[in-house]
Structure formats: C-alpha cells, structure tokens
Write a protein that holds these residues in place. Structure first.
Motif, PDB file in Angstrom:
ATOM      1  N   VAL A  82      51.912  35.745  67.326  1.00 57.14           N
ATOM      2  CA  VAL A  82      50.739  36.433  67.696  1.00 57.14           C
ATOM      3  C   VAL A  82      50.581  37.405  66.332  1.00 57.14           C
ATOM      4  O   VAL A  82      51.053  38.480  66.311  1.00 57.14           O
ATOM      5  CB  VAL A  82      50.793  36.802  69.151  1.00 57.14           C
ATOM      6  CG1 VAL A  82      49.084  38.052  69.343  1.00 57.14           C
ATOM      7  CG2 VAL A  82      51.011  36.087  70.137  1.00 57.14           C
ATOM      8  N   ALA A  83      49.469  36.644  66.100  1.00 56.65           N
ATOM      9  CA  ALA A  83      49.403  37.869  64.845  1.00 56.65           C
ATOM     10  C   ALA A  83      48.886  39.292  65.476  1.00 56.65           C
ATOM     11  O   ALA A  83      47.846  39.196  65.912  1.00 56.65           O
ATOM     12  CB  ALA A  83      47.557  37.058  63.841  1.00 56.65           C
ATOM     13  N   VAL A  84      49.447  40.145  64.721  1.00 52.11           N
ATOM     14  CA  VAL A  84      48.798  41.745  65.689  1.00 52.11           C
ATOM     15  C   VAL A  84      48.084  42.951  63.717  1.00 52.11           C
ATOM     16  O   VAL A  84      48.835  42.328  63.440  1.00 52.11           O
ATOM     17  CB  VAL A  84      50.223  42.306  66.470  1.00 52.11           C
ATOM     18  CG1 VAL A  84      49.988  41.500  67.885  1.00 52.11           C
ATOM     19  CG2 VAL A  84      51.436  42.503  65.487  1.00 52.11           C
ATOM     20  N   ARG A  92      53.591  49.602  70.267  1.00 56.63           N
ATOM     21  CA  ARG A  92      52.721  50.505  71.426  1.00 56.63           C
ATOM     22  C   ARG A  92      52.811  49.289  72.664  1.00 56.63           C
ATOM     23  O   ARG A  92      52.803  49.853  73.534  1.00 56.63           O
ATOM     24  CB  ARG A  92      51.725  51.153  71.034  1.00 56.63           C
ATOM     25  CG  ARG A  92      51.814  51.415  70.248  1.00 56.63           C
ATOM     26  CD  ARG A  92      53.727  52.607  69.756  1.00 56.63           C
ATOM     27  NE  ARG A  92      53.907  53.311  69.012  1.00 56.63           N
ATOM     28  CZ  ARG A  92      53.397  54.687  68.231  1.00 56.63           C
ATOM     29  NH1 ARG A  92      52.578  54.989  69.445  1.00 56.63           N
ATOM     30  NH2 ARG A  92      53.527  55.502  67.418  1.00 56.63           N
ATOM     31  N   MET A  93      52.171  48.162  72.648  1.00 57.86           N
ATOM     32  CA  MET A  93      51.433  47.032  73.449  1.00 57.86           C
ATOM     33  C   MET A  93      52.769  46.606  74.647  1.00 57.86           C
ATOM     34  O   MET A  93      52.240  46.332  75.492  1.00 57.86           O
ATOM     35  CB  MET A  93      50.540  45.844  72.625  1.00 57.86           C
ATOM     36  CG  MET A  93      49.789  46.639  71.515  1.00 57.86           C
ATOM     37  SD  MET A  93      49.284  45.135  70.513  1.00 57.86           S
ATOM     38  CE  MET A  93      48.089  43.802  72.183  1.00 57.86           C
ATOM     39  N   LEU A  94      53.831  46.506  73.592  1.00 60.09           N
ATOM     40  CA  LEU A  94      55.240  46.059  74.363  1.00 60.09           C
ATOM     41  C   LEU A  94      55.593  47.051  75.596  1.00 60.09           C
ATOM     42  O   LEU A  94      55.725  46.653  76.364  1.00 60.09           O
ATOM     43  CB  LEU A  94      56.002  46.168  73.392  1.00 60.09           C
ATOM     44  CG  LEU A  94      55.986  44.244  72.947  1.00 60.09           C
ATOM     45  CD1 LEU A  94      56.842  44.137  71.744  1.00 60.09           C
ATOM     46  CD2 LEU A  94      55.655  43.091  73.433  1.00 60.09           C
ATOM     47  N   ALA A 206      53.904  33.058  77.962  1.00 62.13           N
ATOM     48  CA  ALA A 206      53.466  33.628  78.635  1.00 62.13           C
ATOM     49  C   ALA A 206      52.821  35.162  77.939  1.00 62.13           C
ATOM     50  O   ALA A 206      51.893  36.102  78.176  1.00 62.13           O
ATOM     51  CB  ALA A 206      54.352  33.776  79.565  1.00 62.13           C
ATOM     52  N   VAL A 207      54.150  35.853  77.475  1.00 67.65           N
ATOM     53  CA  VAL A 207      54.136  37.310  77.033  1.00 67.65           C
ATOM     54  C   VAL A 207      53.126  37.419  76.060  1.00 67.65           C
ATOM     55  O   VAL A 207      51.862  38.324  75.514  1.00 67.65           O
ATOM     56  CB  VAL A 207      55.687  37.381  76.137  1.00 67.65           C
ATOM     57  CG1 VAL A 207      54.933  38.556  75.561  1.00 67.65           C
ATOM     58  CG2 VAL A 207      56.389  37.728  77.365  1.00 67.65           C
ATOM     59  N   ARG A 212      47.564  38.154  73.071  1.00 64.66           N
ATOM     60  CA  ARG A 212      45.936  37.370  72.740  1.00 64.66           C
ATOM     61  C   ARG A 212      45.408  37.903  73.552  1.00 64.66           C
ATOM     62  O   ARG A 212      44.156  38.413  73.346  1.00 64.66           O
ATOM     63  CB  ARG A 212      46.222  35.789  73.018  1.00 64.66           C
ATOM     64  CG  ARG A 212      47.572  35.398  72.013  1.00 64.66           C
ATOM     65  CD  ARG A 212      47.472  34.169  71.830  1.00 64.66           C
ATOM     66  NE  ARG A 212      48.606  33.378  71.391  1.00 64.66           N
ATOM     67  CZ  ARG A 212      48.488  32.977  70.324  1.00 64.66           C
ATOM     68  NH1 ARG A 212      47.409  33.809  69.550  1.00 64.66           N
ATOM     69  NH2 ARG A 212      49.543  32.978  69.763  1.00 64.66           N
ATOM     70  N   ALA A 213      45.368  38.371  75.119  1.00 65.12           N
ATOM     71  CA  ALA A 213      44.098  38.673  75.780  1.00 65.12           C
ATOM     72  C   ALA A 213      44.125  40.200  76.039  1.00 65.12           C
ATOM     73  O   ALA A 213      42.633  40.661  75.538  1.00 65.12           O
ATOM     74  CB  ALA A 213      44.264  38.972  77.209  1.00 65.12           C
TER      75      ALA A 213
END
Length: 327
Positions: A82-84, A92-94, A206-207, A212-213
């Motif tokens: 996933v590109a971030v 921070r998202m994790l 799943a992660v 992405r969402a």
C-alpha cells in the motif's frame, strides 16, 4: 519533567532548520542540515507536465507505482503493498489499527513509534518472547542496530518492522519472506526526496485493505506517483547511490577519527557518535551553521547525516577543528 518538541525542538526530530536559525541567529548561511538521515543526493526528478500538478492521480498510476516498488522489494502479491504519504503517517495509522493491543518496542527507536504506541513497553531483543505485538526499526534509527531476518522470523506474535533505512543494505530486509510481519518502507531517505512524502506498508491483505480504506481514493499525490515510479524502475541509479553513500559514510568516519570522537552506530546514511562534550559540540556546530541531531534521552550522543558538496565537507572539517582546539 521532560521537555516538549516546542521547547526543545532539536531533540525530538531532525530537520528543524527554522528553529536553528532562531537559536543561532549569527550563524553563517546557507545552513548545512546534517540532522536527518536523508541522502544529500536526490534522484533526478523527471520532467513533469502541467497535468501532473492539475489532475488527481489515477488508480492505475498508483497501481503501477506499487508494482514497481513491489519488484524492488522482491514481492509477488501487489494486493499486500500500500502506497502511503510517508512512512511516518503509516506508523501513526498502524498505531490506531492496533490500539487495542499493548505493544512492546525494541529501543532505542525513532520517536514516531513512541508517539504512535505511547503505552508500549520498552524491551531488548532478549525480552521479545512473550509479547503479542513487537515494534522495531531495522536497520535501527539512531544506532543502526540490525536484527537478522532469520532472528526476526523467529519472533512470536505480530511484528511491525520499520525498514526506513533498508534501501541502503537490502540484505537486512525481512522481505520478501516476511511471514505475517508488517513492514514499512520509506522512499524519501534513500532517494533524497523526503518532501514528496511517499512510503509503503507491506502487510497481509486484510490489514492492507483496512489501510486503503483509511487513506481513501487518493492516498498520495500524482507527483509522488510519477517520481516514485521512475526511481524504482532505475536500478542503475540505485546501485550508484548505495556506492556513494557508503563512500561518504566512510569519509565521515575519518573526520570523527581525526577528532577522537567515538562512533557508536549508524547506517550509510548517518552516523551516531558519543562524547562527554557532545552538548558543546552541538553548540559549536550550530554557531558554524551546521545542524546535527541531539537526543533527549542521552546528552552524550549526536547523529550526523552526510554532507553533500565539497564546501559542506570543508565547513564541517573546520568546525570540528575549532571544537578540537577547545578540548
């Protein structure tokens, strides 16, 4: 009471040039920023048409970037990458995704991880057994510690590995055989283009889908997608970059040896040094218009990034000679 980033900005993140200019008002310019682990040699940005600035990135454009990055990392399943907008954002998202798990992190570690998991315990490698969630950087920032991929694969529970500096030494990466580990990769440091804000998370589908969402339809800019795609496809430039980074790191070592400064860690993008008078060295360098990174938890340590051009090397050498005369 510990100081906050607002009151002691240099000890929490590198790159605080505006704060340095205020603190060292009489320092010569231009400033030399050695406070980060960002390469002084940037990937040559390809020519960008006006549409790259005016249009939102197409899904196919981001998919092409993720495929190119996946190939560099040795991955086969692009559904797991996933590109971030920068690996710091991903940290921070994790932290939010795994907020219900009490993590344990191998320290020392990049301060962003401590912010993302404020309740995580701090452990050594030997204490990893028995924890459900383990967070580490590999190679580590700031000391360059490396945990072998085989050792990482033996860790119990969920492992989150920050590989922000792994491009300098691909053999240190747990990829592609990551098991169920979650891996973060950074673009800006190795390619010298931190301002683009680009990184990747490699995780089970799943992660990846949850990330992405959270990110939405335009997780990164079209500029980042265009430049990143070109850079990941340019294997020749990557090899040249690794070679010159290593040469520059060894040159930096020689300057420290001349000044009898102990090198206690690092990667080819930075060196961590230790000296009883490190605080005075930070001040001398700052008065010379050179910013390095001190640390809130150990006043005897400083991190140095790599100078770029010969003028920067000369200025650093001269500032170190001034400091030696004061010892």
């Amino acid at each position: 009471m510990s100081k906050s980033p607002a009151t002691d900005p240099f000890r929490f993140h590198g790159g605080r040039l505006a704060a340095a200019a205020l603190h060292f008002a009489d320092a010569p310019k231009p400033w030399i920023d050695l406070s980060t682990g960002i390469s002084p040699w940037a990937y040559p940005v390809p020519e960008l048409g006006l549409d790259a600035w005016r249009r939102l990135p197409e899904p196919e454009q981001i998919a092409d970037l993720e495929l190119a990055a996946a190939r560099v990392f040795g991955l086969n399943n692009t559904a797991e990458i996933v590109a971030v907008p920068g690996s710091d954002m991903a940290i921070r998202m994790l932290g939010a995704l795994f907020a219900n798990q009490r993590g344990a992190m191998l320290t020392p570690i990049y301060s962003g991880h401590k912010a993302a998991w404020p309740n995580a315990s701090e452990i050594t490698i030997e204490e990893a057994a028995g924890h459900d969630l383990i967070i580490l950087a590999n190679p580590n920032n700031p000391d360059g510690r490396i945990v072998s991929p085989d050792h990482l694969g033996a860790f119990p529970g969920q492992v989150i590995v920050d590989e922000a500096f792994a491009d300098t030494a691909p053999a240190t990466s747990i990829l592609p055989e990551r098991g169920d580990a979650i891996v973060l990769r950074s673009f800006g440091k190795f390619y010298g283009l931190a301002g683009i804000r680009l990184g990747f998370v490699i995780a089970d589908t799943a992660v990846a889908e949850r990330l992405r969402a959270m990110l939405g339809d335009w997780p990164i800019s079209g500029i980042a997608a265009t430049v990143g795609l070109a850079a990941y496809q340019d294997q020749q430039w990557q090899e040249v970059q690794r070679h010159r980074l290593q040469e520059a790191a060894e040159r930096l070592d020689r300057l420290f040896e001349k000044s009898e400064i102990e090198i206690v860690g690092g990667t080819s993008l930075f060196r961590l040094i230790s000296h009883d008078n490190a605080r005075e060295l930070f001040e001398i360098l700052g008065q010379s218009g050179i910013l390095v990174r001190p640390f809130s938890d150990d006043a005897s340590r400083l991190r140095f990034g790599l100078p770029g051009g010969e003028d920067e090397w000369r200025r650093l050498d001269y500032a170190l000679s001034q400091w030696r005369e004061m010892q």
